[in-house]
Design a protein around this motif. Structure first.
Motif, PDB file in Angstrom:
ATOM      1  N   PRO A  26      12.889  14.682  32.611  1.00  0.00           N
ATOM      2  CA  PRO A  26      14.339  14.437  32.665  1.00  0.00           C
ATOM      3  C   PRO A  26      14.682  12.952  32.479  1.00  0.00           C
ATOM      4  O   PRO A  26      13.905  12.066  32.867  1.00  0.00           O
ATOM      5  CB  PRO A  26      14.723  14.900  34.073  1.00  0.00           C
ATOM      6  N   ALA A  27      15.856  12.709  31.924  1.00  0.00           N
ATOM      7  CA  ALA A  27      16.267  11.348  31.566  1.00  0.00           C
ATOM      8  C   ALA A  27      16.144  10.333  32.709  1.00  0.00           C
ATOM      9  O   ALA A  27      15.628   9.226  32.488  1.00  0.00           O
ATOM     10  CB  ALA A  27      17.687  11.367  31.013  1.00  0.00           C
ATOM     11  N   PRO A  28      16.615  10.651  33.922  1.00  0.00           N
ATOM     12  CA  PRO A  28      16.542   9.607  34.968  1.00  0.00           C
ATOM     13  C   PRO A  28      15.117   9.141  35.247  1.00  0.00           C
ATOM     14  O   PRO A  28      14.908   8.011  35.696  1.00  0.00           O
ATOM     15  CB  PRO A  28      17.142  10.302  36.205  1.00  0.00           C
ATOM     16  N   HIS A  29      14.140  10.002  34.983  1.00  0.00           N
ATOM     17  CA  HIS A  29      12.747   9.646  35.283  1.00  0.00           C
ATOM     18  C   HIS A  29      12.134   8.718  34.232  1.00  0.00           C
ATOM     19  O   HIS A  29      11.117   8.085  34.508  1.00  0.00           O
ATOM     20  CB  HIS A  29      11.892  10.917  35.387  1.00  0.00           C
ATOM     21  N   ILE A  30      12.712   8.692  33.032  1.00  0.00           N
ATOM     22  CA  ILE A  30      12.033   7.965  31.955  1.00  0.00           C
ATOM     23  C   ILE A  30      12.870   6.851  31.314  1.00  0.00           C
ATOM     24  O   ILE A  30      12.335   6.074  30.531  1.00  0.00           O
ATOM     25  CB  ILE A  30      11.571   8.926  30.838  1.00  0.00           C
ATOM     26  N   THR A  31      14.161   6.752  31.688  1.00  0.00           N
ATOM     27  CA  THR A  31      15.034   5.795  30.997  1.00  0.00           C
ATOM     28  C   THR A  31      14.458   4.380  31.036  1.00  0.00           C
ATOM     29  O   THR A  31      14.336   3.718  29.994  1.00  0.00           O
ATOM     30  CB  THR A  31      16.436   5.830  31.631  1.00  0.00           C
ATOM     31  N   ASP A  32      14.119   3.897  32.210  1.00  0.00           N
ATOM     32  CA  ASP A  32      13.588   2.529  32.311  1.00  0.00           C
ATOM     33  C   ASP A  32      12.216   2.415  31.652  1.00  0.00           C
ATOM     34  O   ASP A  32      11.856   1.360  31.122  1.00  0.00           O
ATOM     35  CB  ASP A  32      13.487   2.092  33.772  1.00  0.00           C
ATOM     36  N   GLY A  33      11.466   3.507  31.684  1.00  0.00           N
ATOM     37  CA  GLY A  33      10.138   3.483  31.088  1.00  0.00           C
ATOM     38  C   GLY A  33      10.185   3.397  29.566  1.00  0.00           C
ATOM     39  O   GLY A  33       9.285   2.817  28.944  1.00  0.00           O
ATOM     40  N   ILE A  34      11.228   3.990  28.965  1.00  0.00           N
ATOM     41  CA  ILE A  34      11.359   3.884  27.510  1.00  0.00           C
ATOM     42  C   ILE A  34      11.579   2.419  27.122  1.00  0.00           C
ATOM     43  O   ILE A  34      10.945   1.909  26.185  1.00  0.00           O
ATOM     44  CB  ILE A  34      12.524   4.776  27.011  1.00  0.00           C
ATOM     45  N   ASP A  35      12.441   1.737  27.863  1.00  0.00           N
ATOM     46  CA  ASP A  35      12.649   0.299  27.590  1.00  0.00           C
ATOM     47  C   ASP A  35      11.338  -0.465  27.735  1.00  0.00           C
ATOM     48  O   ASP A  35      11.005  -1.304  26.896  1.00  0.00           O
ATOM     49  CB  ASP A  35      13.692  -0.276  28.559  1.00  0.00           C
ATOM     50  N   ALA A  36      10.617  -0.174  28.809  1.00  0.00           N
ATOM     51  CA  ALA A  36       9.338  -0.872  29.028  1.00  0.00           C
ATOM     52  C   ALA A  36       8.370  -0.566  27.890  1.00  0.00           C
ATOM     53  O   ALA A  36       7.663  -1.456  27.395  1.00  0.00           O
ATOM     54  CB  ALA A  36       8.742  -0.456  30.371  1.00  0.00           C
ATOM     55  N   PHE A  41       3.736   1.335  32.597  1.00  0.00           N
ATOM     56  CA  PHE A  41       3.010   1.084  31.344  1.00  0.00           C
ATOM     57  C   PHE A  41       2.797   2.418  30.623  1.00  0.00           C
ATOM     58  O   PHE A  41       1.717   3.020  30.691  1.00  0.00           O
ATOM     59  CB  PHE A  41       1.683   0.366  31.641  1.00  0.00           C
ATOM     60  N   PRO A  42       3.848   2.887  29.927  1.00  0.00           N
ATOM     61  CA  PRO A  42       3.815   4.231  29.341  1.00  0.00           C
ATOM     62  C   PRO A  42       2.672   4.450  28.362  1.00  0.00           C
ATOM     63  O   PRO A  42       2.159   5.570  28.256  1.00  0.00           O
ATOM     64  CB  PRO A  42       5.162   4.326  28.616  1.00  0.00           C
ATOM     65  N   HIS A  43       2.250   3.401  27.647  1.00  0.00           N
ATOM     66  CA  HIS A  43       1.213   3.603  26.628  1.00  0.00           C
ATOM     67  C   HIS A  43      -0.200   3.582  27.206  1.00  0.00           C
ATOM     68  O   HIS A  43      -1.155   3.880  26.503  1.00  0.00           O
ATOM     69  CB  HIS A  43       1.342   2.546  25.527  1.00  0.00           C
ATOM     70  N   GLU A  44      -0.331   3.187  28.464  1.00  0.00           N
ATOM     71  CA  GLU A  44      -1.656   3.139  29.094  1.00  0.00           C
ATOM     72  C   GLU A  44      -1.851   4.230  30.143  1.00  0.00           C
ATOM     73  O   GLU A  44      -2.962   4.486  30.589  1.00  0.00           O
ATOM     74  CB  GLU A  44      -1.869   1.756  29.726  1.00  0.00           C
ATOM     75  N   TRP A  45      -0.746   4.850  30.538  1.00  0.00           N
ATOM     76  CA  TRP A  45      -0.764   5.808  31.659  1.00  0.00           C
ATOM     77  C   TRP A  45      -1.711   6.969  31.381  1.00  0.00           C
ATOM     78  O   TRP A  45      -2.509   7.367  32.241  1.00  0.00           O
ATOM     79  CB  TRP A  45       0.666   6.282  31.912  1.00  0.00           C
ATOM     80  N   ALA A  46      -1.643   7.543  30.179  1.00  0.00           N
ATOM     81  CA  ALA A  46      -2.473   8.719  29.886  1.00  0.00           C
ATOM     82  C   ALA A  46      -3.958   8.383  29.958  1.00  0.00           C
ATOM     83  O   ALA A  46      -4.763   9.172  30.474  1.00  0.00           O
ATOM     84  CB  ALA A  46      -2.123   9.296  28.509  1.00  0.00           C
ATOM     85  N   SER A  47      -4.338   7.206  29.455  1.00  0.00           N
ATOM     86  CA  SER A  47      -5.773   6.881  29.494  1.00  0.00           C
ATOM     87  C   SER A  47      -6.217   6.615  30.933  1.00  0.00           C
ATOM     88  O   SER A  47      -7.364   6.896  31.303  1.00  0.00           O
ATOM     89  CB  SER A  47      -6.100   5.713  28.569  1.00  0.00           C
ATOM     90  N   THR A  48      -5.309   6.103  31.771  1.00  0.00           N
ATOM     91  CA  THR A  48      -5.646   5.955  33.199  1.00  0.00           C
ATOM     92  C   THR A  48      -5.838   7.337  33.826  1.00  0.00           C
ATOM     93  O   THR A  48      -6.760   7.549  34.621  1.00  0.00           O
ATOM     94  CB  THR A  48      -4.539   5.164  33.918  1.00  0.00           C
ATOM     95  N   LEU A  49      -4.981   8.277  33.438  1.00  0.00           N
ATOM     96  CA  LEU A  49      -5.152   9.646  33.957  1.00  0.00           C
ATOM     97  C   LEU A  49      -6.442  10.277  33.446  1.00  0.00           C
ATOM     98  O   LEU A  49      -7.048  11.100  34.135  1.00  0.00           O
ATOM     99  CB  LEU A  49      -3.938  10.509  33.598  1.00  0.00           C
TER     100      LEU A  49
END
Ligand code: ZN
Length: 279
Positions: free
Chosen positions: A254-264, A184-192
């Motif tokens: 790096p791309a491999p770490h975020i590719t699927d997360g961008i789609d999500a 959940f890329p848009h919620e991760w920072a607020s969880t942190l």
């Protein structure tokens, strides 16, 4: 296909604070925690197979005679959760979303890759919605779901008297954090932000992978996690479609770490768009 890594033995325990230990377990170099009280002990994350979970219990005897009373899975990913079956006679904790995840086709496919019998996987006996606590004798351990981020069911485990916090994969220090299709890329920072709120300048945070970190490190990673969300929003509003976003954007990881997360992240922007009237 069988990967011998799912049967790898845990590395040596390292004491990160009084009675709080960490060891690294393969194949994913995951950190496993051991928290020892005056009466009992508990494990944080359980390894990649039922066999490895049982082995961790055995390995705990290297540093304590206290009986293991509880185990926590910080989220449903195999390296944290598949060892739960080694702890079925004690209290086991996971977020309430984890049981369904472990019964999913995706978990079955990962188990098959690891050579783990999916029928041998166990779900937690105690589901956590918001928070729970365990008394180990002279030491209270708190377990909390502070919000979504790496997955929808991330838990953190706090040992207040030792000022140690186990963050699961909400934080990683050996490489960039890992964004999956289930992140959940848009919620991760607020969880942190909530994680940071539990930390002092002296708190030792144990990431899911990599060495211990301090609050300043978490601040830095929180900023980069927020930047990923911001970049997804910026590109989406500029009319860039999800398949082109990786190439078109400027990313802190790096791309491999975020590719699927961008789609999500794109999917969640679509799903989260509100229209009036709200009631
Ligand atoms: Zn994970």
């Amino acid at each position: 296909m069988s990967q011998p890594g799912s049967r790898a033995e845990p590395g040596p325990w390292r004491e990160v604070a009084g009675g709080v230990y960490v060891c690294v377990v393969q194949p994913a170099s995951v950190n496993v925690g051991l928290i020892v009280g005056s009466d009992f002990a508990m494990v944080v994350d359980t390894g990649s197979s039922p066999w490895q979970g049982r082995l961790l219990r055995h390995a705990a005897r290297e540093v304590t005679n206290a009986a293991i009373q509880a185990a926590v899975a910080t989220h449903w990913h195999y390296d944290h959760c598949f060892g739960l079956a080694g702890f079925t006679d004690v209290s086991t904790f996971a977020h309430e979303s984890v049981a369904a995840r472990l019964r999913s086709q995706e978990a079955a496919a990962v188990a098959a890759d690891l050579g783990v019998e999916v029928s041998e996987l166990a779900v937690a006996s105690r589901e956590v919605a918001v928070a729970s606590a365990v008394d180990l004798g002279g030491r209270r351990v708190e377990i909390a779901h502070l919000g979504r981020g790496h997955t929808d069911g991330d838990l953190v485990v706090v040992v207040p008297d030792a000022n140690v916090l186990f963050a699961g994969d909400l934080i990683e220090s050996d490489s960039a954090p890992w964004y999956g299709d289930d992140s959940f890329p848009h919620e991760w920072a607020s969880t942190l932000d909530s994680v940071i709120g539990l930390m002092t300048v002296d708190t030792v945070a144990i990431p899911g992978h990599g060495g211990p970190v301090n609050r300043e490190f978490v601040f830095g990673q929180r900023g980069r996690v927020a930047a990923v969300s911001g970049e997804i929003r910026r590109l989406s509003e500029a009319g860039i479609r999800a398949p082109e976003a990786l190439q078109a954007g400027s990313w802190p990881f790096p791309a491999p770490h975020i590719t699927d997360g961008i789609d999500a992240g794109y999917r969640q922007l679509e799903g989260g768009r509100k229209t009036l009237p709200l009631i």
